[in-house]
Write a protein that holds these residues in place. Structure first.
Motif, PDB file in Angstrom:
ATOM      1  N   ALA A 190     -43.120 -20.275 -12.641  1.00 53.18           N
ATOM      2  CA  ALA A 190     -43.234 -19.132 -11.728  1.00 53.18           C
ATOM      3  C   ALA A 190     -43.017 -19.567 -10.285  1.00 53.18           C
ATOM      4  CB  ALA A 190     -44.589 -18.477 -11.880  1.00 53.18           C
ATOM      5  N   ALA A 191     -43.324 -20.796  -9.981  1.00 52.92           N
ATOM      6  CA  ALA A 191     -43.140 -21.271  -8.602  1.00 52.92           C
ATOM      7  C   ALA A 191     -42.446 -22.619  -8.631  1.00 52.92           C
ATOM      8  CB  ALA A 191     -44.476 -21.371  -7.890  1.00 52.92           C
ATOM      9  N   PRO A 192     -41.159 -22.636  -8.966  1.00 55.29           N
ATOM     10  CA  PRO A 192     -40.479 -23.928  -9.076  1.00 55.29           C
ATOM     11  C   PRO A 192     -40.392 -24.660  -7.750  1.00 55.29           C
ATOM     12  CG  PRO A 192     -38.906 -22.124  -9.219  1.00 55.29           C
ATOM     13  CD  PRO A 192     -40.278 -21.514  -9.227  1.00 55.29           C
ATOM     14  N   TYR A 193     -40.429 -23.923  -6.688  1.00 52.69           N
ATOM     15  CA  TYR A 193     -40.434 -24.598  -5.395  1.00 52.69           C
ATOM     16  C   TYR A 193     -41.025 -23.663  -4.354  1.00 52.69           C
ATOM     17  CZ  TYR A 193     -36.476 -21.780  -3.853  1.00 52.69           C
ATOM     18  OH  TYR A 193     -35.666 -20.746  -3.489  1.00 52.69           O
ATOM     19  N   VAL A 194     -41.397 -24.225  -3.268  1.00 53.88           N
ATOM     20  CA  VAL A 194     -41.904 -23.420  -2.173  1.00 53.88           C
ATOM     21  C   VAL A 194     -41.192 -23.835  -0.908  1.00 53.88           C
ATOM     22  CG1 VAL A 194     -44.177 -23.043  -3.141  1.00 53.88           C
ATOM     23  CG2 VAL A 194     -43.770 -25.037  -1.715  1.00 53.88           C
ATOM     24  N   ARG A 195     -41.182 -22.961   0.017  1.00 54.31           N
ATOM     25  CA  ARG A 195     -40.573 -23.270   1.291  1.00 54.31           C
ATOM     26  C   ARG A 195     -41.385 -22.518   2.325  1.00 54.31           C
ATOM     27  NH1 ARG A 195     -34.651 -21.368   3.089  1.00 54.31           N
ATOM     28  NH2 ARG A 195     -34.511 -22.568   4.996  1.00 54.31           N
ATOM     29  N   ALA A 196     -42.414 -23.174   2.774  1.00 58.41           N
ATOM     30  CA  ALA A 196     -43.386 -22.503   3.611  1.00 58.41           C
ATOM     31  C   ALA A 196     -43.513 -23.239   4.934  1.00 58.41           C
ATOM     32  CB  ALA A 196     -44.724 -22.451   2.896  1.00 58.41           C
ATOM     33  N   SER A 197     -44.477 -22.787   5.723  1.00 55.91           N
ATOM     34  CA  SER A 197     -44.703 -23.458   6.986  1.00 55.91           C
ATOM     35  C   SER A 197     -45.243 -24.859   6.716  1.00 55.91           C
ATOM     36  CB  SER A 197     -45.689 -22.652   7.821  1.00 55.91           C
ATOM     37  OG  SER A 197     -46.856 -22.438   7.093  1.00 55.91           O
ATOM     38  N   SER A 198     -45.068 -25.713   7.669  1.00 60.51           N
ATOM     39  CA  SER A 198     -45.407 -27.121   7.516  1.00 60.51           C
ATOM     40  C   SER A 198     -46.913 -27.343   7.708  1.00 60.51           C
ATOM     41  CB  SER A 198     -44.636 -27.904   8.569  1.00 60.51           C
ATOM     42  OG  SER A 198     -44.591 -29.244   8.269  1.00 60.51           O
ATOM     43  N   PRO A 199     -47.588 -28.204   6.945  1.00 59.75           N
ATOM     44  CA  PRO A 199     -47.007 -28.922   5.822  1.00 59.75           C
ATOM     45  C   PRO A 199     -47.019 -28.091   4.536  1.00 59.75           C
ATOM     46  CG  PRO A 199     -49.285 -29.617   6.108  1.00 59.75           C
ATOM     47  CD  PRO A 199     -49.000 -28.596   7.189  1.00 59.75           C
ATOM     48  N   VAL A 200     -46.082 -28.404   3.674  1.00 56.48           N
ATOM     49  CA  VAL A 200     -46.101 -27.865   2.322  1.00 56.48           C
ATOM     50  C   VAL A 200     -47.065 -28.731   1.520  1.00 56.48           C
ATOM     51  CG1 VAL A 200     -44.704 -27.577   0.230  1.00 56.48           C
ATOM     52  CG2 VAL A 200     -43.722 -27.053   2.484  1.00 56.48           C
ATOM     53  N   VAL A 201     -47.954 -28.093   0.780  1.00 56.56           N
ATOM     54  CA  VAL A 201     -48.951 -28.853   0.022  1.00 56.56           C
ATOM     55  C   VAL A 201     -48.491 -29.036  -1.416  1.00 56.56           C
ATOM     56  CG1 VAL A 201     -51.322 -28.903  -0.845  1.00 56.56           C
ATOM     57  CG2 VAL A 201     -50.842 -28.061   1.476  1.00 56.56           C
ATOM     58  N   VAL A 202     -48.516 -30.289  -1.862  1.00 61.04           N
ATOM     59  CA  VAL A 202     -48.286 -30.618  -3.272  1.00 61.04           C
ATOM     60  C   VAL A 202     -49.586 -31.213  -3.802  1.00 61.04           C
ATOM     61  CG1 VAL A 202     -47.043 -32.117  -4.881  1.00 61.04           C
ATOM     62  CG2 VAL A 202     -45.809 -31.008  -3.002  1.00 61.04           C
ATOM     63  N   ASP A 203     -50.188 -30.531  -4.760  1.00 59.41           N
ATOM     64  CA  ASP A 203     -51.441 -31.016  -5.337  1.00 59.41           C
ATOM     65  C   ASP A 203     -51.178 -32.097  -6.377  1.00 59.41           C
ATOM     66  OD1 ASP A 203     -53.694 -29.422  -4.215  1.00 59.41           O
ATOM     67  OD2 ASP A 203     -52.478 -27.748  -4.947  1.00 59.41           O
ATOM     68  N   MET A 204     -51.999 -33.127  -6.333  1.00 58.13           N
ATOM     69  CA  MET A 204     -51.956 -34.181  -7.357  1.00 58.13           C
ATOM     70  C   MET A 204     -53.116 -33.883  -8.311  1.00 58.13           C
ATOM     71  SD  MET A 204     -50.872 -37.491  -5.047  1.00 58.13           S
ATOM     72  CE  MET A 204     -52.215 -37.560  -3.855  1.00 58.13           C
ATOM     73  N   LEU A 205     -52.748 -33.544  -9.563  1.00 56.60           N
ATOM     74  CA  LEU A 205     -53.735 -32.953 -10.479  1.00 56.60           C
ATOM     75  C   LEU A 205     -53.813 -33.699 -11.808  1.00 56.60           C
ATOM     76  CD1 LEU A 205     -52.785 -29.175 -10.059  1.00 56.60           C
ATOM     77  CD2 LEU A 205     -54.687 -30.382  -8.964  1.00 56.60           C
ATOM     78  N   ASN A 206     -55.021 -33.676 -12.398  1.00 55.63           N
ATOM     79  CA  ASN A 206     -55.196 -34.210 -13.757  1.00 55.63           C
ATOM     80  C   ASN A 206     -54.631 -33.256 -14.795  1.00 55.63           C
ATOM     81  OD1 ASN A 206     -56.510 -36.402 -12.694  1.00 55.63           O
ATOM     82  ND2 ASN A 206     -58.555 -35.588 -13.063  1.00 55.63           N
ATOM     83  N   LYS A 207     -54.723 -31.957 -14.509  1.00 56.62           N
ATOM     84  CA  LYS A 207     -54.123 -30.986 -15.420  1.00 56.62           C
ATOM     85  C   LYS A 207     -53.759 -29.722 -14.670  1.00 56.62           C
ATOM     86  CE  LYS A 207     -58.549 -29.273 -17.020  1.00 56.62           C
ATOM     87  NZ  LYS A 207     -59.640 -29.521 -17.942  1.00 56.62           N
ATOM     88  N   HIS A 208     -52.792 -29.012 -15.242  1.00 58.92           N
ATOM     89  CA  HIS A 208     -52.331 -27.764 -14.645  1.00 58.92           C
ATOM     90  C   HIS A 208     -53.447 -26.715 -14.722  1.00 58.92           C
ATOM     91  CE1 HIS A 208     -50.005 -24.186 -13.880  1.00 58.92           C
ATOM     92  NE2 HIS A 208     -48.929 -24.927 -13.624  1.00 58.92           N
ATOM     93  N   PRO A 209     -53.705 -25.996 -13.619  1.00 57.36           N
ATOM     94  CA  PRO A 209     -54.804 -25.030 -13.642  1.00 57.36           C
ATOM     95  C   PRO A 209     -54.625 -23.918 -14.682  1.00 57.36           C
ATOM     96  CG  PRO A 209     -53.551 -24.891 -11.576  1.00 57.36           C
ATOM     97  CD  PRO A 209     -53.075 -26.111 -12.302  1.00 57.36           C
ATOM     98  N   ASP A 210     -53.390 -23.551 -14.990  1.00 60.35           N
ATOM     99  CA  ASP A 210     -53.161 -22.458 -15.942  1.00 60.35           C
ATOM    100  C   ASP A 210     -52.732 -22.952 -17.316  1.00 60.35           C
ATOM    101  OD1 ASP A 210     -53.624 -20.698 -13.814  1.00 60.35           O
ATOM    102  OD2 ASP A 210     -51.514 -20.827 -13.202  1.00 60.35           O
ATOM    103  N   ASP A 211     -52.425 -24.213 -17.432  1.00 63.80           N
ATOM    104  CA  ASP A 211     -51.914 -24.742 -18.700  1.00 63.80           C
ATOM    105  C   ASP A 211     -52.436 -26.167 -18.883  1.00 63.80           C
ATOM    106  OD1 ASP A 211     -50.584 -25.552 -20.933  1.00 63.80           O
ATOM    107  OD2 ASP A 211     -48.568 -25.386 -20.068  1.00 63.80           O
ATOM    108  N   PRO A 212     -53.671 -26.269 -19.402  1.00 63.49           N
ATOM    109  CA  PRO A 212     -54.317 -27.588 -19.486  1.00 63.49           C
ATOM    110  C   PRO A 212     -53.565 -28.600 -20.349  1.00 63.49           C
ATOM    111  CG  PRO A 212     -55.721 -25.842 -20.426  1.00 63.49           C
ATOM    112  CD  PRO A 212     -54.501 -25.179 -19.893  1.00 63.49           C
ATOM    113  N   LYS A 213     -52.576 -28.127 -21.102  1.00 61.79           N
ATOM    114  CA  LYS A 213     -51.782 -29.080 -21.876  1.00 61.79           C
ATOM    115  C   LYS A 213     -50.875 -29.918 -20.976  1.00 61.79           C
ATOM    116  CE  LYS A 213     -50.553 -26.017 -24.907  1.00 61.79           C
ATOM    117  NZ  LYS A 213     -49.973 -25.248 -26.012  1.00 61.79           N
ATOM    118  N   GLN A 214     -50.567 -29.384 -19.803  1.00 62.08           N
ATOM    119  CA  GLN A 214     -49.785 -30.165 -18.837  1.00 62.08           C
ATOM    120  C   GLN A 214     -50.743 -31.056 -18.058  1.00 62.08           C
ATOM    121  OE1 GLN A 214     -46.768 -28.302 -16.355  1.00 62.08           O
ATOM    122  NE2 GLN A 214     -46.940 -26.424 -17.543  1.00 62.08           N
TER     123      GLN A 214
END
Ligand SMILES: [Cu+2]
Length: 145
Positions: free
Chosen positions: A4-28
């Motif tokens: 749903a959000a393959p990329y973002v282009r927002a005001s600086s800085p763009v935040v990339v979360d470093m995660l143990n699992k995807h919030p909506d899909d714990p299999k990822q």
């Protein structure tokens, strides 16, 4: 879903979360979210240590010639400013083979000049698969440069 959000282009800085699992899909598990961001020169990306145990480090051969490599410390935020157009592949050092990889595309003249070189860098296991998915996403965006 992630796509749903393959990329973002927002005001600086763009935040990339470093995660143990995807919030909506714990299999990822072990992911950068989003794993692909497209920005303009001068924008920064904040790789955020939302979960512990991860870092973000550029990969040799996957950034444009002359660009500055970076390597975050495990479990720490790192903010990187991007000034040079191009493709920047990076990984989480301990989880690269587990598929924790990502790409920043900095738009502008010559942005895709190093795409083929970045694609040619050898990857392992799930990291290879995830990079392949990201290259496809980049193709689908139809970026110029
Ligand atoms: Cu990691």
């Amino acid at each position: 879903m992630f796509l749903a959000a393959p990329y973002v282009r927002a005001s600086s800085p763009v935040v990339v979360d470093m995660l143990n699992k995807h919030p909506d899909d714990p299999k990822q598990r072990q992911i950068f979210l989003p794993r692909l961001v497209v920005i303009d020169p001068g924008q920064s990306v904040l790789f955020k240590a939302t979960d512990p145990g991860h870092n973000a480090a550029s990969v040799d051969g996957m950034i444009p010639e002359g660009a500055e490599p970076w390597e975050g410390k495990i479990g720490k935020d790192i903010e990187v400013e991007f000034t040079q157009p191009g493709v920047y592949g990076y990984v989480c050092t301990p989880h690269a083979a587990a598929g924790m990889v990502g790409v920043v595309v900095v738009q502008g003249e010559g942005a895709l000049d190093n795409l083929e070189a970045a694609k040619a860098v050898k990857q392992r296991a799930k990291g290879k698969r995830v990079f392949a998915e990201i290259w496809e996403e980049i193709d689908q965006l139809g970026l110029s440069g």
